[in-house]
Write a protein that holds these residues in place. Sequence first.
Motif, short mmCIF file in Angstrom:
data_model
loop_
_atom_site.label_atom_id
_atom_site.label_comp_id
_atom_site.label_asym_id
_atom_site.label_seq_id
_atom_site.Cartn_x
_atom_site.Cartn_y
_atom_site.Cartn_z
N ILE A 102 0.83 -1.20 0.00
CA ILE A 102 0.00 0.00 0.00
C ILE A 102 0.87 1.26 0.00
O ILE A 102 1.80 1.39 0.80
CB ILE A 102 -0.94 0.02 1.23
N GLY A 103 0.56 2.14 -0.91
CA GLY A 103 1.21 3.45 -0.95
C GLY A 103 0.16 4.53 -0.90
O GLY A 103 -1.00 4.30 -1.28
N TYR A 104 0.54 5.72 -0.45
CA TYR A 104 -0.45 6.79 -0.42
C TYR A 104 0.17 8.15 -0.67
O TYR A 104 1.39 8.34 -0.59
CB TYR A 104 -1.24 6.78 0.89
N ALA A 105 -0.70 9.09 -1.00
CA ALA A 105 -0.32 10.49 -1.18
C ALA A 105 -1.36 11.35 -0.50
O ALA A 105 -2.53 10.98 -0.41
CB ALA A 105 -0.25 10.82 -2.67
N VAL A 106 -0.92 12.51 -0.01
CA VAL A 106 -1.83 13.46 0.64
C VAL A 106 -1.78 14.78 -0.13
O VAL A 106 -0.71 15.31 -0.41
CB VAL A 106 -1.44 13.69 2.11
#
Length: 457
Positions: free
Chosen positions: A163-167
């Motif tokens: 899982i990767g994320y960006a804000v």
Amino acid sequence: MADPIRSLVINSILTTLLNVIGSIKAIYKYTKDLEYYATRDPLTNLFNQRVFWELLGYEIGRAERHHQQFGVLVIDLDNFKHINDTYGHLVGDKYLVQIADTIHASLRLGDILARYGGDEFAIVLPDADHEQVHMVANRIREAMEAMTLVTADGSKIRGTASIGYAVCPDHATTAKDLFLFADNMTYKAKSLGKNCIVVPTNDDVVEVFQKSSDMSRLLLNALEEKQVVPYFQPIVTSDGQVVVCNEVLCRVLVGDQVIPASEFIEIAEKLGVVSRLDAILMEKVFAQAQADAYDGYLFINLSPKSLILKEFVPSVIKLSNQYQIAHDKVVFEITERETVKNMTLLEQFVQDLKLEGFKFAIDDFGSGFSSFQYIRRLPIDFVKIEGMFVLNMLNDPKDKAFVKTLAVLAREFGIKTIAEYIESEELLQAVRELGIDLAQGYYTGRPEATIRKTTKG
């Protein structure tokens, strides 16, 4: 007599009205169904990729107006291909449905979940800061880790994901950049051993966008200077002796470095230059084939995006005539994993090229249900049997039986078969014994900048 006539007229009018009302209801239902399936993934019932991009764009505008943060999660399932190859695609589909339900149950009310691709999911988390985004990501990871799918034979399949994320706006402020960043963090999670969440750092921000910017610049420069280089991988008879085809592979030359398509094709798609890239590649391929007096088949990978380009068919005809390439020696490959949603459009496109004498092949034959739709509805000349089945067939009788079945099915349709991933003499002998016509792999020939047209020696 007037009353019976009047009754007949009234009954006729009423019947007509009822039929009209019924037709309107049917049309309304049909329209609603079309609208629904145009926005949903048919397997998981989640939003599809197109809707994900629309909602992500909407969320960017909403968050900007209200000065709020929000998150984008990209989830890539670990070892999904192994599950498909081991248990079959029906089990793989059940696994995807259960994964979708598990992820959905872990989200907050108002979060947006979409199936982005085969084994990839994307999520928009409105009104969420770094801590909240990580909390949701971790809840998903833990729920998936606890999930178990029990197969008909009692086998237990457990699920994990990277899982990767960006804000937004901290990591990016546009839809494409947010997704690009989150996607890169997912790849980083894969490289760290899978089943984990990558918490982005400032260094990650600099690295991701520097790399993307550099590759975009290099790719655009290469296209401007036509530094597109065709490589050719031979396809040989199953006795390993005669080269009858060459598959065309795209490379880009940057200085002295040759860059494979896997490193730039996504950026090319985002920049909208894939068609330009294909056009330059095809012209160079035909020119080289003419110069080498090559008279074998040329296999050229076909992007689904070509279907919507009106100039594609005329340009192919013009180039082949210009370089005196026989139309029946050009084979366009349709990749099964890039399923074309509009089968009617695909049928018309194939028929247009077939009328001009060109041929077609299915790549990754057997990797999904679309393969069987293709050979049933399209005039296919070759099928490339999914390489992972071929590679594993010496160790797994199920894979061998599957390869044999695909070969028999293709033969019944009068279609030539090609076995991919031939990495040894033992594999070459095995596919020959199954009656497969042609073979491709590192054992029979690696990709080179020159066209192979001699017997294997």
